[in-house]
Design a protein around this motif. Structure first.
Motif, PDB file in Angstrom:
ATOM      1  N   ASN A   1       5.181   2.189   7.327  1.00  0.00           N
ATOM      2  CA  ASN A   1       4.228   3.310   7.331  1.00  0.00           C
ATOM      3  C   ASN A   1       2.786   2.833   7.159  1.00  0.00           C
TER       4      ASN A   1
ATOM      5  N   ILE B   1       7.213  10.484   8.257  1.00  0.00           N
ATOM      6  CA  ILE B   1       8.082   9.586   7.495  1.00  0.00           C
ATOM      7  C   ILE B   1       8.064  10.022   6.031  1.00  0.00           C
TER       8      ILE B   1
ATOM      9  N   VAL C   1       3.098  19.728   0.015  1.00  0.00           N
ATOM     10  CA  VAL C   1       1.852  19.086   0.433  1.00  0.00           C
ATOM     11  C   VAL C   1       1.918  18.632   1.899  1.00  0.00           C
ATOM     12  N   VAL C   2       3.042  18.053   2.314  1.00  0.00           N
ATOM     13  CA  VAL C   2       3.109  17.610   3.716  1.00  0.00           C
ATOM     14  C   VAL C   2       3.186  18.805   4.681  1.00  0.00           C
TER      15      VAL C   2
ATOM     16  N   GLN D   1       6.943   4.637  -8.777  1.00  0.00           N
ATOM     17  CA  GLN D   1       6.054   5.283  -9.752  1.00  0.00           C
ATOM     18  C   GLN D   1       5.994   6.786  -9.528  1.00  0.00           C
ATOM     19  N   ILE D   2       6.793   7.278  -8.614  1.00  0.00           N
ATOM     20  CA  ILE D   2       6.916   8.701  -8.293  1.00  0.00           C
ATOM     21  C   ILE D   2       5.661   9.233  -7.624  1.00  0.00           C
ATOM     22  N   GLY D   3       4.496   9.115  -8.324  1.00  0.00           N
ATOM     23  CA  GLY D   3       3.238   9.493  -7.693  1.00  0.00           C
ATOM     24  C   GLY D   3       3.123  10.963  -7.360  1.00  0.00           C
ATOM     25  N   LEU D   4       3.698  11.826  -8.189  1.00  0.00           N
ATOM     26  CA  LEU D   4       3.414  13.263  -8.017  1.00  0.00           C
ATOM     27  C   LEU D   4       1.942  13.481  -8.344  1.00  0.00           C
TER      28      LEU D   4
ATOM     29  N   ILE E   1       1.143   1.201   5.051  1.00  0.00           N
ATOM     30  CA  ILE E   1       0.435   1.010   3.791  1.00  0.00           C
ATOM     31  C   ILE E   1      -0.029  -0.442   3.771  1.00  0.00           C
TER      32      ILE E   1
ATOM     33  N   ARG F   1       2.594   8.704   9.396  1.00  0.00           N
ATOM     34  CA  ARG F   1       3.034   8.850   8.003  1.00  0.00           C
ATOM     35  C   ARG F   1       3.587  10.235   7.716  1.00  0.00           C
ATOM     36  N   ARG F   2       3.015  11.262   8.363  1.00  0.00           N
ATOM     37  CA  ARG F   2       3.522  12.612   8.102  1.00  0.00           C
ATOM     38  C   ARG F   2       4.924  12.788   8.637  1.00  0.00           C
TER      39      ARG F   2
ATOM     40  N   ILE G   1       8.225   6.543  -3.894  1.00  0.00           N
ATOM     41  CA  ILE G   1       7.935   5.275  -4.570  1.00  0.00           C
ATOM     42  C   ILE G   1       8.436   5.304  -5.999  1.00  0.00           C
TER      43      ILE G   1
ATOM     44  N   ARG H   1       9.603  16.254  -2.266  1.00  0.00           N
ATOM     45  CA  ARG H   1       8.327  16.199  -1.547  1.00  0.00           C
ATOM     46  C   ARG H   1       8.471  15.384  -0.259  1.00  0.00           C
TER      47      ARG H   1
ATOM     48  N   LYS I   1       6.596  -1.356   3.505  1.00  0.00           N
ATOM     49  CA  LYS I   1       5.283  -0.721   3.622  1.00  0.00           C
ATOM     50  C   LYS I   1       4.602  -1.015   4.952  1.00  0.00           C
TER      51      LYS I   1
ATOM     52  N   TYR J   1       8.296   9.476   2.146  1.00  0.00           N
ATOM     53  CA  TYR J   1       7.962   8.272   1.384  1.00  0.00           C
ATOM     54  C   TYR J   1       8.160   8.527  -0.100  1.00  0.00           C
TER      55      TYR J   1
END
Ligand SMILES: Nc1ncnc2c1ncn2[C@@H]1O[C@H](COP(=O)(O)OP(=O)(O)O)[C@@H](O)[C@H]1O
Ligand SMILES: [Mg+2]
Lengths: 391, 243
Positions: A52, A81, A102-103, A87-90, A54, A78-79, A85, A152, A49, A83
């Motif tokens: 990028n 790279i 989204v990116v 927890q997926i985080g959709l 975080i 960050r755009r 995770i 994504r 982390k 990423y």
């Protein structure tokens, strides 16, 4: 290419300073997957982390494709790279299409282009665009969600990807499937990937290179085969487990061990000729019988050849199994155990016999790597056996 | 299944009750008496709705930004104490708030709107804050990790995901607001409270009901309107009522 230069993170906690990453120096060559591996709390995630931002590094530098990222704008960095995770985080409020794009949308792509891109990405992860693009994440299974998470991250085609235990929350069967799919994609995409895992088997499978961490320090960084053959110290050795020699079986292909020196008989040969050939080649128990197109059809055993008269075609036994040049030694060993045999014929993609693999050649191959690396476990040892060209 | 049956039975009973109430009221001439108050009801209902709209509108306009500001990481230090204050504020009865407001601002529309504004503000601000704080850290990390700026994160991720909770706050707050406006009559701001309280004072049941029933209906309508808006506005993926 990702380079970490003395990257360090010290967390100030109420209980005092915690050194989560201690002067990490490492490099992930372009197009390779480097797996950060180690027990929980050893600093893998922190190291990842910091790349990028975080997590802000306490000191040290991160270079991406040779460029020092220190002065770069955080959002721009960050755009560029990908990423992923655990927890997926959709984004639950967005459709699958909106999630994937989204990116590209942040980067200001025009609508036609990013919509087209969403379909491309769905094809890449083998999901039907029309069935899924308009759905929401909560309507998908965990495995499907994680595939979308990968899509994504890849949508804007970043050269570099960071993945923190990306497949950790998926059941073992699905995990293996997604790992395979991902490796297949990676063969074409050739991203530079830093991948965190705490699972040694996953690391061996995914990594071109494995970096072992312990208490914030990088202990060893080697190819999976070198790592298993020559763990640098007792910690690495115990972390890899007592069956590490068996784990190496996964890494070696039949192709690397096969001996093309194999004696065969034809169905029209006499048993007498077969016995002579068994003796010539010094085989213990049996010899392979092939047809006109060199496809394996059976075996003639020494005892039959010695005690019986006649032609091979009338006295052969079925072949227990054969292996392909691209199979790994784990499968070979498993087949040998299952069929109680010490050798197996190897066939090419057309099913033609091209050699044999024996238990002895396998042990010798694995053992020779041990001997080659034994006693010389300085950092240069890995470089000597490193076949990947540096750019 | 038994719950379903009970609901069905209740519904039948309700319809029957309404029907017989209708028959009775017609027979006893109550309807004519109600009709006598109709012009008053119309005028006062307008006033009532105006009080709700102004105080509620101002409250939404102030409470959502307040909730957003308090939920920013940079405010973490004072946010919890601020929420404590808001929570204590919510427990003060609205009548007391109106009384306090009157003691500062005198009587009339302004103190009434101010009192209603304060009473409505609190639940909305609280829900906005809780909704935003409730967005999962993994989601926030993903949003940051792919390169969204803090503003983009707020508008594209945090607010949409907190929207359902925020709407729940607005719904509670405005329904209470409509039901509380009658109290505003006590500090001289008019509204349907005029019929209710005068009816009580004069032992005039019909007059009281002429104020109370429209108030109740308004509350139900406002509640339904906001629920419908939430249903339509909150994205399907984060809308439990559309799952
Ligand atoms: N935000 C934080 N504050 C304080 N300590 C932290 C924080 N994040 C991680 N740590 C500590 O840093 C160490 C490394 O953590 P981490 O990088 O998450 O480990 P891993 O990913 O290898 O399991 C752990 O001891 C952890 O407790
Ligand atoms: Mg971790």
């Amino acid at each position: 290419m990702i380079q970490l230069d003395s990257l360090t993170k010290v967390f100030d906690t109420p209980k005092g300073a915690v050194v989560a990453a201690d002067h990490i120096d490492m490099e992930v060559p372009a197009g390779e997957i480097c797996v950060l591996l180690g027990p929980s709390g050893c600093g893998k995630t922190t190291t990842l982390k910091m790349i990028n931002r975080i997590i802000r590094p306490t000191s040290g530098k991160v270079y991406i494709n040779g460029e020092d990222t220190t002065g770069m704008d955080t959002q721009d960095l960050r755009r560029g790279i990908g990423y992923v995770i655990q927890q997926i985080g959709l984004f639950p409020n967005m459709t699958i299409e909106e999630n994937i794009t989204v990116v590209p949308r942040l980067l200001g792509w025009d609508k036609a282009r990013y919509k087209e891109r969403a379909r491309e990405m769905m094809a890449m992860i083998a999901m039907e665009p029309d069935a899924f693009l308009k759905r929401y994440p909560n309507e998908l299974s965990g495995g499907q969600q994680q595939r979308i998470g990968v899509a994504r991250a890849l949508a804007a085609d970043p050269p570099v990807m960071l993945m923190d235990e990306p497949f950790g929350a998926i059941d073992p069967i699905n995990r293996a499937v997604i790992q395979d799919e991902f490796l297949k994609m990676q063969q074409e995409l050739k991203k530079t990937i830093m991948f965190v895992s705490h699972d040694i088997d996953e690391a061996i499978k995914m990594g071109d290179r494995i970096a072992i961490f312990r208490e914030g320090k990088l202990v060893q960084s080697s190819t999976p085969d070198d790592l298993l053959a020559a763990p640098r110290n007792a910690f690495v050795e115990s972390f890899l487990g007592e069956d590490r020699a068996l784990k190496r079986l996964n890494l070696v292909k039949v192709r690397d061990v096969v001996s093309d020196d194999i004696g065969c008989v034809r169905p029209d040969d006499t048993l007498e000729a077969a016995l002579a050939r068994i003796d010539d080649f010094g085989y213990q128990s049996s010899i392979l019988m092939v047809n006109d197109r060199r496809q394996p059809v059976g075996i003639i055993t020494r005892s039959v050849a010695r005690t019986t008269k006649g032609y091979c075609r009338d006295h052969f036994l079925g072949i227990p199994a054969s292996v392909n040049l691209d199979d790994d030694l784990r499968k070979v060993a498993s087949l040998m155990f299952a069929h109680d045999t010490t050798w197996l014929p190897c066939v090419d993609d057309d099913g033609r016999v091209c050699g044999q693999i024996t238990q002895r050649s396998m042990t010798r191959h694995l053992g020779s790597r041990y001997r080659a690396l034994e006693g010389d476990v300085s950092p240069n040892a890995t470089a000597l056996t490193d076949t990947t060209p540096k750019e | 299944m038994p719950i379903q049956t009970m609901k069905g039975a209740l519904r039948v009973l309700l319809v029957a009750a309404v029907f017989f109430a209708g028959v009775w009221s017609h027979a006893s001439g109550v309807i004519d008496e109600f009709l006598f108050y109709l012009p008053d009801v119309q005028y006062l209902m307008g006033q009532h709705l105006w009080l709700t709209a102004v105080s509620g509108g101002l409250a939404i306009a102030a409470a959502i930004p307040l909730g957003i500001v308090l939920s920013r990481p940079s405010m973490a230090r004072i946010a919890e104490s601020a929420m404590q204050v808001l929570n204590v504020g919510t427990t003060i009865p609205t009548l007391a708030v109106l009384a306090l407001s009157m003691s500062f601002l005198g009587i009339g529309t302004v103190p009434a709107i101010f009192g209603l504004f304060v009473a409505t503000l609190l639940p909305i601000a609280r829900n906005t804050y809780a909704g935003l704080k409730g967005v999962s850290p993994a989601l926030m990390e993903a949003a940051a990790g792919i390169g969204m700026s803090p503003t983009q994160r707020l508008f594209k991720v945090e607010l949409p995901n907190a929207l359902y909770v925020i709407f729940a706050g607005i719904r509670t707050a405005l329904t209470i607001n409509v039901g509380t406006v009658p109290l505003a009559f006590l500090i001289g701001a008019g509204g349907l409270g005029e019929l209710i309280f005068t009816g009580i004072a004069l032992y005039d049941t019909v007059m009281m009901l002429a104020g109370a029933i429209p108030t109740a209906l308004l509350a139900i309508i406002v509640d339904a309107l906001i629920a419908t808006t939430a249903f339509l506005v909150v994205p399907r993926g984060v809308n439990p009522s559309r799952a």
